[in-house]
Design a protein around this motif. Structure first.
Motif, PDB file in Angstrom:
ATOM      1  N   THR A  98     -16.514  -2.065  16.243  1.00 25.93           N
ATOM      2  CA  THR A  98     -16.642  -1.358  14.973  1.00 25.93           C
ATOM      3  C   THR A  98     -15.356  -0.622  14.636  1.00 25.93           C
ATOM      4  N   VAL A  99     -14.792   0.064  15.643  1.00 27.69           N
ATOM      5  CA  VAL A  99     -13.576   0.821  15.397  1.00 27.69           C
ATOM      6  C   VAL A  99     -12.432  -0.116  15.013  1.00 27.69           C
ATOM      7  N   LEU A 100     -12.346  -1.263  15.718  1.00 29.31           N
ATOM      8  CA  LEU A 100     -11.244  -2.192  15.425  1.00 29.31           C
ATOM      9  C   LEU A 100     -11.385  -2.773  14.023  1.00 29.31           C
ATOM     10  N   ILE A 101     -12.631  -3.110  13.639  1.00 27.80           N
ATOM     11  CA  ILE A 101     -12.829  -3.652  12.289  1.00 27.80           C
ATOM     12  C   ILE A 101     -12.515  -2.587  11.248  1.00 27.80           C
ATOM     13  N   ALA A 102     -12.951  -1.349  11.517  1.00 24.40           N
ATOM     14  CA  ALA A 102     -12.661  -0.268  10.575  1.00 24.40           C
ATOM     15  C   ALA A 102     -11.158  -0.052  10.478  1.00 24.40           C
ATOM     16  N   MET A 103     -10.460  -0.232  11.612  1.00 23.41           N
ATOM     17  CA  MET A 103      -9.010  -0.058  11.567  1.00 23.41           C
ATOM     18  C   MET A 103      -8.339  -1.196  10.798  1.00 23.41           C
ATOM     19  N   LEU A 104      -8.892  -2.399  10.935  1.00 23.97           N
ATOM     20  CA  LEU A 104      -8.341  -3.526  10.174  1.00 23.97           C
ATOM     21  C   LEU A 104      -8.501  -3.267   8.680  1.00 23.97           C
ATOM     22  N   GLY A 105      -9.743  -2.908   8.298  1.00 19.14           N
ATOM     23  CA  GLY A 105      -9.983  -2.596   6.890  1.00 19.14           C
ATOM     24  C   GLY A 105      -9.114  -1.444   6.437  1.00 19.14           C
ATOM     25  N   GLY A 106      -9.033  -0.426   7.295  1.00 17.82           N
ATOM     26  CA  GLY A 106      -8.232   0.745   6.961  1.00 17.82           C
ATOM     27  C   GLY A 106      -6.767   0.388   6.810  1.00 17.82           C
ATOM     28  N   ALA A 107      -6.289  -0.484   7.716  1.00 18.33           N
ATOM     29  CA  ALA A 107      -4.874  -0.866   7.648  1.00 18.33           C
ATOM     30  C   ALA A 107      -4.575  -1.517   6.302  1.00 18.33           C
ATOM     31  N   ILE A 108      -5.507  -2.390   5.834  1.00 20.61           N
ATOM     32  CA  ILE A 108      -5.273  -3.071   4.567  1.00 20.61           C
ATOM     33  C   ILE A 108      -5.327  -2.067   3.412  1.00 20.61           C
ATOM     34  N   ARG A 109      -6.313  -1.163   3.475  1.00 17.91           N
ATOM     35  CA  ARG A 109      -6.450  -0.190   2.376  1.00 17.91           C
ATOM     36  C   ARG A 109      -5.334   0.839   2.396  1.00 17.91           C
ATOM     37  N   VAL A 110      -5.126   1.472   3.553  1.00 18.19           N
ATOM     38  CA  VAL A 110      -4.196   2.598   3.623  1.00 18.19           C
ATOM     39  C   VAL A 110      -2.756   2.129   3.467  1.00 18.19           C
ATOM     40  N   SER A 111      -2.493   0.866   3.841  1.00 22.05           N
ATOM     41  CA  SER A 111      -1.093   0.434   3.860  1.00 22.05           C
ATOM     42  C   SER A 111      -0.523   0.210   2.466  1.00 22.05           C
ATOM     43  N   THR A 112      -1.371  -0.068   1.468  1.00 21.62           N
ATOM     44  CA  THR A 112      -0.835  -0.473   0.166  1.00 21.62           C
ATOM     45  C   THR A 112       0.103   0.575  -0.461  1.00 21.62           C
ATOM     46  N   PRO A 113      -0.303   1.870  -0.519  1.00 27.16           N
ATOM     47  CA  PRO A 113       0.671   2.824  -1.073  1.00 27.16           C
ATOM     48  C   PRO A 113       1.956   2.889  -0.268  1.00 27.16           C
ATOM     49  N   PHE A 114       1.834   2.829   1.067  1.00 25.89           N
ATOM     50  CA  PHE A 114       3.041   2.800   1.909  1.00 25.89           C
ATOM     51  C   PHE A 114       3.941   1.644   1.505  1.00 25.89           C
ATOM     52  N   MET A 115       3.277   0.493   1.284  1.00 22.66           N
ATOM     53  CA  MET A 115       4.011  -0.727   0.971  1.00 22.66           C
ATOM     54  C   MET A 115       4.833  -0.560  -0.302  1.00 22.66           C
TER      55      MET A 115
ATOM     56  N   GLY B 142      11.533   3.960  -8.246  1.00 17.17           N
ATOM     57  CA  GLY B 142      10.595   4.982  -8.695  1.00 17.17           C
ATOM     58  C   GLY B 142       9.365   4.368  -9.335  1.00 17.17           C
ATOM     59  N   PHE B 143       9.572   3.290 -10.092  1.00 12.98           N
ATOM     60  CA  PHE B 143       8.456   2.576 -10.733  1.00 12.98           C
ATOM     61  C   PHE B 143       7.469   2.102  -9.664  1.00 12.98           C
ATOM     62  N   LEU B 144       7.988   1.478  -8.610  1.00 14.11           N
ATOM     63  CA  LEU B 144       7.113   0.959  -7.545  1.00 14.11           C
ATOM     64  C   LEU B 144       6.367   2.095  -6.853  1.00 14.11           C
ATOM     65  N   ALA B 145       7.060   3.211  -6.610  1.00 12.47           N
ATOM     66  CA  ALA B 145       6.393   4.333  -5.944  1.00 12.47           C
ATOM     67  C   ALA B 145       5.264   4.876  -6.817  1.00 12.47           C
ATOM     68  N   GLY B 146       5.488   4.883  -8.131  1.00 11.28           N
ATOM     69  CA  GLY B 146       4.439   5.336  -9.045  1.00 11.28           C
ATOM     70  C   GLY B 146       3.198   4.454  -8.932  1.00 11.28           C
ATOM     71  N   ILE B 147       3.403   3.140  -8.808  1.00  8.35           N
ATOM     72  CA  ILE B 147       2.268   2.226  -8.655  1.00  8.35           C
ATOM     73  C   ILE B 147       1.531   2.520  -7.350  1.00  8.35           C
ATOM     74  N   GLY B 148       2.287   2.838  -6.304  1.00 14.72           N
ATOM     75  CA  GLY B 148       1.655   3.244  -5.047  1.00 14.72           C
ATOM     76  C   GLY B 148       0.717   4.426  -5.253  1.00 14.72           C
ATOM     77  N   GLY B 149       1.167   5.367  -6.095  1.00 13.78           N
ATOM     78  CA  GLY B 149       0.327   6.519  -6.394  1.00 13.78           C
ATOM     79  C   GLY B 149      -0.947   6.111  -7.112  1.00 13.78           C
ATOM     80  N   ALA B 150      -0.820   5.147  -8.040  1.00 15.35           N
ATOM     81  CA  ALA B 150      -2.001   4.672  -8.777  1.00 15.35           C
ATOM     82  C   ALA B 150      -3.042   4.125  -7.814  1.00 15.35           C
ATOM     83  N   PHE B 151      -2.594   3.447  -6.781  1.00 12.85           N
ATOM     84  CA  PHE B 151      -3.527   2.900  -5.791  1.00 12.85           C
ATOM     85  C   PHE B 151      -4.309   4.022  -5.113  1.00 12.85           C
ATOM     86  N   LEU B 152      -3.605   5.126  -4.820  1.00 13.09           N
ATOM     87  CA  LEU B 152      -4.266   6.249  -4.139  1.00 13.09           C
ATOM     88  C   LEU B 152      -5.423   6.798  -4.970  1.00 13.09           C
ATOM     89  N   SER B 153      -5.178   7.021  -6.260  1.00 13.72           N
ATOM     90  CA  SER B 153      -6.211   7.690  -7.047  1.00 13.72           C
ATOM     91  C   SER B 153      -7.221   6.698  -7.611  1.00 13.72           C
TER      92      SER B 153
END
Lengths: 372, 306
Positions: free
Chosen positions: B8-25, B200-211
């Protein structure tokens, strides 16, 4: 004849011009003040767009910050941690480091002070012994925290700006970890906190005022650090390292020692600010310590051109803006982030004004031949 | 911890990695572009926060989350352009300006964001990629937002363009040696201005993903240093867009440890695990600073490594 008269006109001509030193000082005062005026104008335009009156805003800042003896004391009270946070940025800045982690050192220092107070208060150690121990703990914790960043920068080549900010977040997490777990006072239901140190252990106000002793400590430290940075061999070596680290190393200066020492001193300043926040304001460590003083300190230091003495008046100005914040919220119905916008504008305009140095003719000494 | 909980933890981390990574990306790709041109923008944290607020506000007012994404990008573009413009003035330190832009961007976002903390704005939809597995936890982990794929496509495109196009060559040349760029008749300031604005444009899109997707609401504690961690991430990825994606996934997984452990009932040390991404970043910075590979790949004009 000609040989005798030729050199005489030169001193007469020069006496009209102030010395290079005076001109540099005038430039260093004029440009930040000019930047403040421009920021005020930009912020006025911002207020006009929102349909608010800039005159109301700035008069409220004046009333809330300096209008009465009460507001003066409020401003000075808030200036105390800001002076220390400003110093925490200014000292590493002189040695060429952009260290933005004062917030973390402040939080962890305050937490350290509150944590060491728990056993001391439980065994009823007298306040006269407890408070210095708390202050020393706070300074040591803060010093180590920023010192680590300095060490990493010099010996491992880790960028100090990012590392210090990361350590800030880690510091806040460490405090939360203990405050919500091991060291949590069971009585603090809504806002997890450490055990209160109690009234007897609080630092009181300075005689005749309602301002706590942190202000005096900040001013004394500012003077001491100013002397250290401008009048001692250590300060000279540190500023030389700030100018050119490689040249200093080639000259045989102990650059690593200088860098780490400056960082430890900076961290101790920030930790001391945390101590005063705990011992004079909150009486315990909790999330209220994370108040953004460390970040305002960065702006204060830039405005003071990283001069320890100049940090004091600038910190008082920002203390006043913070003190007037509540009044502005109530009277003008503006959110508390208004002060953040104003600070952001000042910061951007101030850094833009850096490019003015050496370009305003008035402040430049004459051509080489005319220099004193 | 038994085996089921570990899965369960590994699957949650996989899902989390995909979700959380997008703004970083997005922030990392933006920063990568800026740094390739020889300038560092530490202010992308401000772009991220302002982007999140603008995206949420525009999505709430217009009802179209993708319009919010565009608006977030534009707000980031403006902040990036400010940074790019100020830094081309003489005697201005780009790192300090970055800190100033961070405080300016978050100030503006908090100021105008107050009315949007309460209401619920339409959010971005995700693509269910895991329904075929028949495992509900896995299916949930593989709910992937389209922006994730946009990010990957962008990284591939950037990587290709840096190596194969005239524009890519100009950006790299400006970053490695301003003198050679000038000798070739390229305007160094213009290239850096454009690279910072686009970043800066790309970073702004990262922010959009967060909210608008994950965590999916606007509040003042939405981003806690992701913008800055992304800068460290670029150093770790050695200024290579493809490696930025891997690094972002790693950071995403680290950020997902806390919530993943919480989902199986391990709550003690929650704050410690929440600090995992910061600790990871720090260790990565210590490990990658002064490495020979980093010294080879760093753009020569970058002030951060001088």
């Amino acid at each position: 004849m000609a040989v005798d008269t030729a050199p005489t006109p030169a001193p007469v001509k020069l006496s009209g011009r102030p010395s290079v030193r005076t001109l540099k000082l005038a430039e260093a005062i004029f440009i930040p003040v000019f930047a403040l005026v421009i920021s005020a104008l930009v912020f006025s335009v911002f207020l006009l767009f929102l349909g608010q009156s800039p005159i109301d805003f700035f008069s409220l800042i004046w009333i809330g910050g300096f209008g009465s003896s009460f507001s003066w004391q409020q401003s000075l009270q808030r200036a105390a941690p800001l002076i220390l946070a400003g110093l925490a940025f200014a000292i590493p800045a002189r040695i060429g480091l952009t260290m933005i982690g004062a917030e973390g050192a402040l939080v962890l220092g305050g937490f350290g002070a509150a944590a060491i107070a728990i056993p001391l208060v439980t065994y009823a150690v007298p306040p006269l012994l407890t408070l210095p121990l708390m202050a020393l703990t706070a300074m040591a914790v803060g010093g180590v925290w920023i010192g680590i960043t300095g060490w990493l920068k010099h010996y491992r080549g880790v960028n100090e700006t990012i590392a210090s900010l990361l350590l800030s977040y880690i510091a806040i997490a460490i405090m939360n970890f203990f405050v919500e777990g091991l060291l949590r006072d069971p009585a603090s239901a809504n806002k997890p906190s450490t055990l209160p140190i109690g009234e007897a252990y609080r630092i009181g106000a300075m005689p005749g005022t309602s301002v706590h002793w942190g202000l005096a400590a900040g001013i004394v430290l500012a003077i001491v650090l100013h002397i250290l940075m401008t009048r001692t061999t250590f300060g000279f070596a540190a500023r030389m390292t700030g100018g050119n680290a490689r040249a200093s190393q080639a000259q045989g200066l102990p650059v690593g020692y200088l860098v780490v020492t400056c960082c430890v001193v900076a961290g101790a300043c920030a930790g001391l600010a945390g101590f005063f926040e705990v011992a004079a304001i909150h009486g315990q460590a909790n999330a209220s310590l994370v108040a953004g003083y460390g970040f305002t300190g960065i702006l204060i230091s830039f405005l003071a051109r990283h001069n320890a003495l100049a940090v004091v008046p600038v910190a008082i100005l920002f203390g006043a803006i913070a003190a007037a914040g509540g009044l502005i919220q109530r009277r003008m119905g503006m959110p508390d982030a208004t002060v953040l916008v104003l600070q952001g504008i000042i910061f951007v305009v101030l850094l833009t004004s850096e490019s003015l140095y050496g370009r305003i003719k008035f402040f430049q000494p004459g051509p080489v031949g005319e220099r004193t | 911890m038994n085996e089921g909980a570990l899965v369960t933890v590994l699957i949650a981390m996989l899902g989390g990695a995909i979700r959380v990574s997008t703004p970083f990306m997005f922030v990392a790709l933006g920063e990568c572009l800026t740094e390739k041109s020889g300038r560092i923008n530490l202010g992308l944290e401000g772009n991220l926060v302002l982007g999140a607020m603008v995206a949420y506000g525009v999505s709430y007012l217009s009802g179209n989350p993708w319009l919010g994404v565009l608006a977030a990008g534009s707000s980031g573009l403006i902040l990036g352009a400010m940074h790019g413009y100020i830094c081309k003035l003489p005697k201005v330190n780009d790192i300090a300006v970055g800190i100033a832009m961070m405080s300016f961007g978050t100030g503006i976002a908090f100021f105008f964001g107050k009315p949007y903390i309460q209401p619920t704005a339409p959010r971005l939809d995700s693509i269910p990629l895991g329904d075929w597995t028949g495992n509900s936890a896995l299916a949930q982990a593989l709910q992937v937002n389209p922006l994730f794929f946009v990010g990957i496509a962008l990284a591939l495109a950037m990587s290709w363009a840096f190596a194969n196009t005239k524009w890519g060559l100009i950006v790299r040349m400006t970053g490695d040696s301003a003198a050679s760029a000038r000798a070739m008749g390229v305007s160094v300031d213009l290239v850096r201005f454009l690279a910072t604005s686009a970043g800066g444009f790309l970073a702004g899109i990262g922010g959009a993903f967060l909210s608008l997707y994950y965590p999916g609401s606007w509040n003042e504690g939405l981003s806690s240093g992701q913008g800055l961690m992304a800068v460290a991430l670029v150093i770790f990825a050695r200024w290579d867009p493809i490696r930025c994606i891997w690094a972002a996934l790693l950071f995403g997984a680290a950020g997902a440890i806390g919530p993943a452990l919480q989902s199986v009932g391990i709550t003690s040390g929650y704050y410690f695990f929440n600090a995992a991404p910061y600790i990871l970043t720090l260790f990565i910075m210590i490990a990658s600073a002064r490495s020979k590979a980093a010294a080879r790949d760093v753009p020569g004009e970058l002030s951060i490594t001088k």
